[in-house]
Enzyme design. Sequence first.
Site, short mmCIF file in Angstrom:
data_model
loop_
_atom_site.label_atom_id
_atom_site.label_comp_id
_atom_site.label_asym_id
_atom_site.label_seq_id
_atom_site.Cartn_x
_atom_site.Cartn_y
_atom_site.Cartn_z
N ARG A 102 -2.11 -54.00 60.83
CA ARG A 102 -2.91 -52.81 60.61
C ARG A 102 -4.19 -53.22 59.91
O ARG A 102 -4.15 -53.79 58.83
CB ARG A 102 -2.10 -51.86 59.74
CG ARG A 102 -2.41 -50.44 59.94
CD ARG A 102 -1.37 -49.58 59.26
NE ARG A 102 -1.37 -49.72 57.82
CZ ARG A 102 -1.10 -48.74 56.98
NH1 ARG A 102 -0.82 -47.54 57.45
NH2 ARG A 102 -1.08 -48.91 55.69
N THR B 39 -9.69 -49.68 58.87
CA THR B 39 -9.59 -48.59 59.85
C THR B 39 -8.16 -48.05 59.97
O THR B 39 -7.95 -46.98 60.53
CB THR B 39 -10.00 -49.10 61.24
OG1 THR B 39 -9.04 -50.09 61.66
CG2 THR B 39 -11.39 -49.71 61.23
N ASP C 186 4.50 -52.49 50.39
CA ASP C 186 4.18 -53.21 51.62
C ASP C 186 5.42 -53.98 52.08
O ASP C 186 5.85 -54.95 51.43
CB ASP C 186 3.01 -54.18 51.37
CG ASP C 186 2.54 -54.83 52.67
OD1 ASP C 186 1.36 -54.66 53.00
OD2 ASP C 186 3.35 -55.48 53.35
N ASP D 92 5.01 -57.83 52.77
CA ASP D 92 4.84 -58.61 51.53
C ASP D 92 6.15 -58.70 50.75
O ASP D 92 6.50 -59.75 50.21
CB ASP D 92 3.77 -57.96 50.64
CG ASP D 92 2.36 -58.25 51.15
OD1 ASP D 92 2.21 -59.14 52.01
OD2 ASP D 92 1.42 -57.59 50.68
#
Length: 210
Positions: A105, A109, A201, A204
């Site tokens: 991603r 944006t 995340d 991560d």
Amino acid sequence: MGKVFVCDHPLIQHKLTYIRDKNTKTKDFRELVDEVSSLMAYEITRNVALEQVEVETPVTKTTCHIVSGSNKLGLIPILRAGLGMVDGMLKLMPTAEVGHIGLYRDPQTLQPVEYYVKLPTDPTQRELIVIDPMLATGGSAIAAIDLLKKRQCTRIKLMCLIAAPEGVAAVQKAHPDIDIYVAAVDEYLNDHGYIVPGLGDAGDRLYGTN
Ligand code: PRP
Ligand code: URA
């Protein structure tokens, strides 16, 4: 309209709580994601077709059921976080082939950027399960499903750990034929496109990066 199945089994919810906890370290996080994926695999395969076979027990001959050989499965993790769910699912469906769709991603944006695609053999003949821990804006899942449909795949399900209501709505709008399996639908997306409360995340936390 595709259905949303919330896998609310107590063991899934229990483990999801520790997955969410920011104090859960990478090793435990990875193991918990693996375990929840196995439990969700159990739910997502509830309607898999069976066929009859004859078996001789030590006592007598009998007719039993096995998963139909014509029911070929393909797991499609979205890289990279989807990889964390593959082994847990393969424990329950060891003959499934695994394809990979590489998307990340763009942080500005929030649009998915494709960088790798390798699908199972005969993908159009398989039931495909797209897997990704997070369904946030829905952009990545929609792009992965678009890509499969462009290759004439029709039997597709989506499995995620945590979804935002916005992501569920986006997938349902773009792909109204797709059923979605999740462990939880959370509250909302924040300004950075993160699911709240979420788990942070996923990539991560699985791989110890930041
Ligand atoms: C995360 C996650 C999904 C995507 C969800 O991946 O694993 O693929 O974001 O967001 P969306 O629904 O708004 O598209 P990320 O892009 O961070 O890549 P990674 O798995 O490589 O960390
Ligand atoms: N991707 C993640 O890993 N977490 C989120 O909350 C949203 C997108």
